[in-house]
Design an enzyme around this catalytic site. Structure first.
Site, PDB file in Angstrom:
ATOM      1  N   ASP A 174     -25.166   8.556  25.171  1.00 56.29           N
ATOM      2  CA  ASP A 174     -24.211   7.459  25.146  1.00 56.29           C
ATOM      3  C   ASP A 174     -22.948   7.942  25.879  1.00 56.29           C
ATOM      4  O   ASP A 174     -22.894   7.926  27.097  1.00 56.29           O
ATOM      5  CB  ASP A 174     -23.974   7.133  23.664  1.00 56.29           C
ATOM      6  CG  ASP A 174     -23.207   5.858  23.420  1.00 56.29           C
ATOM      7  OD1 ASP A 174     -23.312   4.934  24.235  1.00 56.29           O
ATOM      8  OD2 ASP A 174     -22.498   5.779  22.406  1.00 56.29           O
TER       9      ASP A 174
ATOM     10  N   LYS B 276     -31.034  13.593  13.505  1.00 53.96           N
ATOM     11  CA  LYS B 276     -32.371  13.165  13.127  1.00 53.96           C
ATOM     12  C   LYS B 276     -32.965  12.210  14.167  1.00 53.96           C
ATOM     13  O   LYS B 276     -34.164  11.979  14.189  1.00 53.96           O
ATOM     14  CB  LYS B 276     -32.304  12.412  11.786  1.00 53.96           C
ATOM     15  CG  LYS B 276     -31.711  13.190  10.662  1.00 53.96           C
ATOM     16  CD  LYS B 276     -31.488  12.248   9.449  1.00 53.96           C
ATOM     17  CE  LYS B 276     -30.540  12.863   8.459  1.00 53.96           C
ATOM     18  NZ  LYS B 276     -30.071  11.875   7.474  1.00 53.96           N
ATOM     19  N   GLY B 277     -32.086  11.640  14.972  1.00 55.51           N
ATOM     20  CA  GLY B 277     -32.495  10.545  15.866  1.00 55.51           C
ATOM     21  C   GLY B 277     -33.664  10.849  16.782  1.00 55.51           C
ATOM     22  O   GLY B 277     -34.501   9.989  17.042  1.00 55.51           O
TER      23      GLY B 277
ATOM     24  N   PHE C  76     -26.043  -1.897  20.893  1.00 59.09           N
ATOM     25  CA  PHE C  76     -26.425  -0.946  19.849  1.00 59.09           C
ATOM     26  C   PHE C  76     -27.884  -1.164  19.465  1.00 59.09           C
ATOM     27  O   PHE C  76     -28.270  -2.239  19.011  1.00 59.09           O
ATOM     28  CB  PHE C  76     -25.512  -1.047  18.627  1.00 59.09           C
ATOM     29  CG  PHE C  76     -25.607   0.175  17.774  1.00 59.09           C
ATOM     30  CD1 PHE C  76     -24.912   1.326  18.115  1.00 59.09           C
ATOM     31  CD2 PHE C  76     -26.424   0.210  16.656  1.00 59.09           C
ATOM     32  CE1 PHE C  76     -25.023   2.498  17.359  1.00 59.09           C
ATOM     33  CE2 PHE C  76     -26.542   1.366  15.892  1.00 59.09           C
ATOM     34  CZ  PHE C  76     -25.840   2.504  16.245  1.00 59.09           C
TER      35      PHE C  76
HETATM   36  P1  IMP Z   1     -22.920  10.614  22.518  1.00 58.91           P
HETATM   37  O1  IMP Z   1     -22.287  11.924  22.184  1.00 58.91           O
HETATM   38  O2  IMP Z   1     -21.899   9.501  22.555  1.00 58.91           O
HETATM   39  O3  IMP Z   1     -23.734  10.659  23.793  1.00 58.91           O
HETATM   40  O4  IMP Z   1     -23.786  10.254  21.278  1.00 58.91           O
HETATM   41  C1  IMP Z   1     -25.114  10.220  21.242  1.00 58.91           C
HETATM   42  C2  IMP Z   1     -25.549   9.974  19.800  1.00 58.91           C
HETATM   43  O5  IMP Z   1     -24.965   8.791  19.286  1.00 58.91           O
HETATM   44  C3  IMP Z   1     -27.031   9.753  19.752  1.00 58.91           C
HETATM   45  O6  IMP Z   1     -27.700  10.940  19.495  1.00 58.91           O
HETATM   46  C4  IMP Z   1     -27.179   8.749  18.625  1.00 58.91           C
HETATM   47  O7  IMP Z   1     -27.322   9.429  17.398  1.00 58.91           O
HETATM   48  C5  IMP Z   1     -25.886   7.991  18.591  1.00 58.91           C
HETATM   49  N1  IMP Z   1     -26.001   6.674  19.278  1.00 58.91           N
HETATM   50  C6  IMP Z   1     -25.437   6.287  20.422  1.00 58.91           C
HETATM   51  N2  IMP Z   1     -25.758   5.022  20.760  1.00 58.91           N
HETATM   52  C7  IMP Z   1     -26.588   4.598  19.786  1.00 58.91           C
HETATM   53  C8  IMP Z   1     -27.297   3.363  19.557  1.00 58.91           C
HETATM   54  O8  IMP Z   1     -27.250   2.383  20.332  1.00 58.91           O
HETATM   55  N3  IMP Z   1     -28.030   3.313  18.424  1.00 58.91           N
HETATM   56  C9  IMP Z   1     -28.131   4.350  17.542  1.00 58.91           C
HETATM   57  N4  IMP Z   1     -27.505   5.525  17.732  1.00 58.91           N
HETATM   58  C10 IMP Z   1     -26.736   5.649  18.834  1.00 58.91           C
HETATM   59 MG    MG Z   2     -28.586  11.503  17.638  1.00 66.26          MG
END
Ligand code: IMP
Ligand code: MG
Length: 187
Positions: free
Chosen positions: A108, A48-49, A157
């Site tokens: 991330d 949803k982000g 975060f």
């Molecule tokens: P990745 O697979 O670690 O790159 O994860 C990315 C997902 O993690 C993003 O789509 C977000 O939903 C969540 N995420 C990573 N960092 C944050 C943050 O600082 N705040 C909120 N959601 C985060």
């Molecule tokens: Mg996300």
């Protein structure tokens, strides 16, 4: 759950203002307009982000586009990646032979997008690019090229403008750093 008078009480400080977000979205939209001139790309929103960024971004695009949505399992209540990626809601349309732009809120570890990119490649997309509002390169665990990005941010975060913690704060119009006590309370 405790009643919150004001979501802003949980925010340590604002990292990116509404105006800064608006400018970044405009800049990315203009770049996409130029890069995809004469093409009909499919924009894929990672739910949803990315939903807030997505709806703003597509309105900056003047091309004949299609949109589609995908939901991926994420961290649950934790603020750390599990490395496990699962499709919760798949695309409605076939993307074979399409130019795809995957729209994400934040990169991330990069694990989610690496998985999505691999899946879309297997399905025969003719090109795949990534547009993310935020990038936390310090935390990267995989090689991943990000084609369009709004802001590079430190390893903190953040919530707001679609990003949540425990499903809250998505409706904040700016991006803020969450007070660590909020997630320390729950973990
Ligand atoms: P990745 O697979 O670690 O790159 O994860 C990315 C997902 O993690 C993003 O789509 C977000 O939903 C969540 N995420 C990573 N960092 C944050 C943050 O600082 N705040 C909120 N959601 C985060
Ligand atoms: Mg996300």
């Amino acid at each position: 759950m405790n009643n919150r008078q004001n979501l802003m009480e949980d925010i340590d400080h604002i990292l990116i203002s509404k105006e800064e977000i608006e400018q970044a979205v405009k800049r990315i939209g203009e770049k996409i307009n130029a890069d995809y001139h004469g093409k009909e790309p499919v924009f894929i929103c990672i739910l949803k982000g990315a939903s807030v960024f997505f709806t703003d971004l597509i309105r900056q695009v003047q091309l004949p586009i299609a949109i589609d949505f995908m939901a991926i399992s994420s961290y649950g209540k934790s603020t750390k990646t599990s490395g496990v990626v699962r499709i919760l809601k798949d695309l409605d349309h076939d993307i074979q032979g399409k130019d795809v732009i995957v729209v994400e809120d934040i990169v991330d570890s990069g694990l989610t997008l690496t998985y999505i990119k691999k899946t879309l490649t297997q399905r025969g997309a003719s090109s795949i690019r990534i547009a993310t509002l935020l990038d936390k390169p310090e935390r990267r665990q995989t090689e991943l090229s990000v084609d369009y990005k709004g802001f590079v941010i430190p390893n903190e975060f953040v919530v707001g403008y679609g990003l949540d913690y425990n499903e809250l704060y998505r409706n904040l119009p700016e991006i803020g750093v969450l007070k660590p006590r909020i997630y320390n309370d729950i973990q």
